[in-house]
Design a protein around this motif. Structure first.
Motif, PDB file in Angstrom:
ATOM      1  N   ARG A   1       4.326   6.003  -7.410  1.00 28.54           N
ATOM      2  CA  ARG A   1       4.111   6.445  -8.784  1.00 28.54           C
ATOM      3  C   ARG A   1       3.268   7.717  -8.838  1.00 28.54           C
ATOM      4  O   ARG A   1       3.475   8.578  -9.692  1.00 28.54           O
ATOM      5  N   LYS A   2       2.321   7.853  -7.882  1.00 28.55           N
ATOM      6  CA  LYS A   2       1.534   9.088  -7.807  1.00 28.55           C
ATOM      7  C   LYS A   2       2.435  10.263  -7.437  1.00 28.55           C
ATOM      8  O   LYS A   2       2.346  11.344  -8.020  1.00 28.55           O
ATOM      9  N   LEU A   3       3.327  10.036  -6.477  1.00 27.01           N
ATOM     10  CA  LEU A   3       4.244  11.092  -6.043  1.00 27.01           C
ATOM     11  C   LEU A   3       5.194  11.495  -7.166  1.00 27.01           C
ATOM     12  O   LEU A   3       5.435  12.696  -7.386  1.00 27.01           O
TER      13      LEU A   3
ATOM     14  N   TYR B   1       3.941  -0.376  -8.634  1.00 27.85           N
ATOM     15  CA  TYR B   1       4.377   0.532  -7.576  1.00 27.85           C
ATOM     16  C   TYR B   1       5.133   1.778  -8.040  1.00 27.85           C
ATOM     17  O   TYR B   1       5.225   2.749  -7.296  1.00 27.85           O
TER      18      TYR B   1
ATOM     19  N   SER C   1       2.582   1.711  -3.392  1.00 27.74           N
ATOM     20  CA  SER C   1       1.672   2.091  -4.480  1.00 27.74           C
ATOM     21  C   SER C   1       1.516   3.595  -4.608  1.00 27.74           C
ATOM     22  O   SER C   1       1.048   4.079  -5.640  1.00 27.74           O
ATOM     23  N   HIS C   2       1.908   4.346  -3.579  1.00 25.33           N
ATOM     24  CA  HIS C   2       1.809   5.811  -3.649  1.00 25.33           C
ATOM     25  C   HIS C   2       3.019   6.440  -4.341  1.00 25.33           C
ATOM     26  O   HIS C   2       2.989   7.634  -4.641  1.00 25.33           O
TER      27      HIS C   2
ATOM     28  N   PHE D   1       0.063   5.222 -13.789  1.00 27.06           N
ATOM     29  CA  PHE D   1      -0.876   5.884 -12.886  1.00 27.06           C
ATOM     30  C   PHE D   1      -1.707   6.924 -13.636  1.00 27.06           C
ATOM     31  O   PHE D   1      -2.904   7.093 -13.374  1.00 27.06           O
TER      32      PHE D   1
ATOM     33  N   ASN E   1       0.824  -1.195   0.000  1.00 21.75           N
ATOM     34  CA  ASN E   1       0.000   0.000   0.000  1.00 21.75           C
ATOM     35  C   ASN E   1       0.866   1.256   0.000  1.00 21.75           C
ATOM     36  O   ASN E   1       0.605   2.225  -0.727  1.00 21.75           O
ATOM     37  N   TYR E   2       1.936   1.251   0.806  1.00 18.58           N
ATOM     38  CA  TYR E   2       2.839   2.403   0.842  1.00 18.58           C
ATOM     39  C   TYR E   2       3.557   2.578  -0.500  1.00 18.58           C
ATOM     40  O   TYR E   2       3.674   3.691  -1.023  1.00 18.58           O
TER      41      TYR E   2
END
Length: 402
Positions: free
Chosen positions: A312-314, A370, A309-310, A376, A306-307
């Motif tokens: 690529r957004k960042l 990830y 997976s963030h 994303f 879960n951590y």
């Protein structure tokens, strides 16, 4: 249709950011043109006549006809030759001491006859070392197409300077090739490559709409994607490619990627199913094939996954910020896709490419799940927008599961 209308605010935000990045790049371009008066159209460029006449005996001056090409004129102002100037297209390339712009003089056969270094801030000893090794002569006698396929090593002892010169040549030639009329570059091989690329996409569409019928051909689709779209064509979506499209626009040769992009956005938007990442992406296919190699698989703990997976957004948010502010305008190193073009990719990109391919043997598609900011971005067109009540309901269902 309710899910589609719920996505409209998200789509508007993406559109506004795209326009803002384009306007920001245009403003930066205008500032660069004001700061570099020698780039103004029609401005005579400073090149020693003795150097000019080694290739064009009757040439007496050279002017910039656009931001890339120069016209060589004789005493009667008749055009007698063409040269490529890299000062604009490679303005971000820096050597040890700064920018290293070049003139690439083309002869009557459209071969690179001479490369002339514009005065720069590189250390004199470095430049003398490059000249002793006849580094620039590696490209002499080559057509632009042939020059793009060369893999020339940097000169030991002056790596920064020689790498910058090499990058100038590659970027200048790439821009020149893209400007040429399609009729000048069409060949039987290009027809074959185009037909095969379209065939891969049609194969992917059939697999997308009829997954059960084409599931037995999954390995074939993955192999075609890696070989044809990846290594042979280099037809891969990336943040770098999107940024160049926003800033410089699409060339006529980009029609295939444009059609593929439309499919990759509209299918997830209306059907809420991923198309490009699952059925087309060459690196996604390469990871999936690597995952079929017999080995022990290591599932990540849910909290860690879960951590991760963030990330690529960042990365996507950081790249958008850098593009808006103009702090960075080259994004190839934040993704692995340059590895499909090993002759022009940096060592870092190749290492990144190989590392994630190796990790895919033990973990399920780690780059896609990830780290991929492009993936994303595509996901934003697929993911439904959930209201608070539905989100709470789904959360409760997850808790009730054994």
């Amino acid at each position: 249709m309710k899910a589609f209308f719920a996505k409209i605010p998200r789509l508007i935000l993406i559109l506004l950011l795209t326009v803002a990045i384009g306007l920001s790049a245009r403003l930066q371009e205008n500032f660069r043109q004001k700061d570099n008066n020698h780039l103004l159209q029609g401005k005579q460029l400073e090149l020693p006549i003795s150097e000019l006449q080694k290739v064009y005996p009757t040439g007496v001056k050279m002017i910039l006809s656009d931001t890339l090409l120069c016209q060589v004129l004789d005493a009667k102002s008749k055009v007698v030759g063409t040269a490529i100037y890299t000062g604009y297209v490679a303005s971000t390339v820096k050597g040890f001491g700064g920018a290293t712009p070049l003139y690439l003089l083309l002869n009557d056969k459209k071969q690179i006859a001479q490369i002339y270094m514009v005065e720069n801030a590189e250390t004199k000893e470095y430049l003398e070392n490059i000249q002793r090794h006849r580094f620039l002569e590696n490209w002499y006698g080559k057509t632009p197409k042939q020059a793009l396929s060369l893999n020339i090593d940097a000169v030991s002892g002056c790596t920064f300077s020689s790498t910058a010169l090499k990058k100038n040549i590659e970027m200048g030639i790439s821009a020149y090739v893209q400007q040429q009329p399609l009729n000048d570059r069409i060949s039987i091989l290009s027809y074959v490559r185009g037909i095969l690329s379209v065939g891969v996409v049609l194969f992917a569409l059939l697999s997308f709409f009829f997954p059960h019928r084409f599931n037995n051909f999954r390995y074939l689709l993955l192999a075609c994607s890696v070989i044809i779209l990846g290594f042979w064509q280099g037809q891969v979506f990336s943040l770098e490619r999107f940024y160049l499209w926003i800033v410089a626009g699409l060339s006529p040769a980009s029609w295939f990627l444009l059609v593929l992009l439309v499919l990759s956005l509209l299918l997830p938007l209306f059907l809420n199913r991923s198309f490009y990442c699952i059925y087309v992406c060459p690196f996604g296919a390469a990871q999936e094939l690597a995952g079929k190699i017999p080995s022990k698989k290591y599932p990540l703990p849910r909290k860690m996954a879960n951590y991760l997976s963030h990330i690529r957004k960042l990365v996507l948010l950081i790249c958008v910020f850098l593009a808006l502010t103009g702090l960075v305008n080259e994004f190839s190193k934040v993704e692995v896709f340059a590895g499909f073009m090993p002759l022009s990719a940096s060592s870092f990109s190749l290492v990144l490419f190989g590392t994630f391919l190796l990790l895919s043997v033990f973990f399920q598609k780690p780059w896609c799940r990830y780290f991929c900011p492009t993936g994303f971005l595509f996901e934003l067109f697929r993911r439904p927008v959930l209201n608070k009540e539905r989100t709470k309901e789904n959360h409760c269902k997850l808790k009730e599961r054994p």
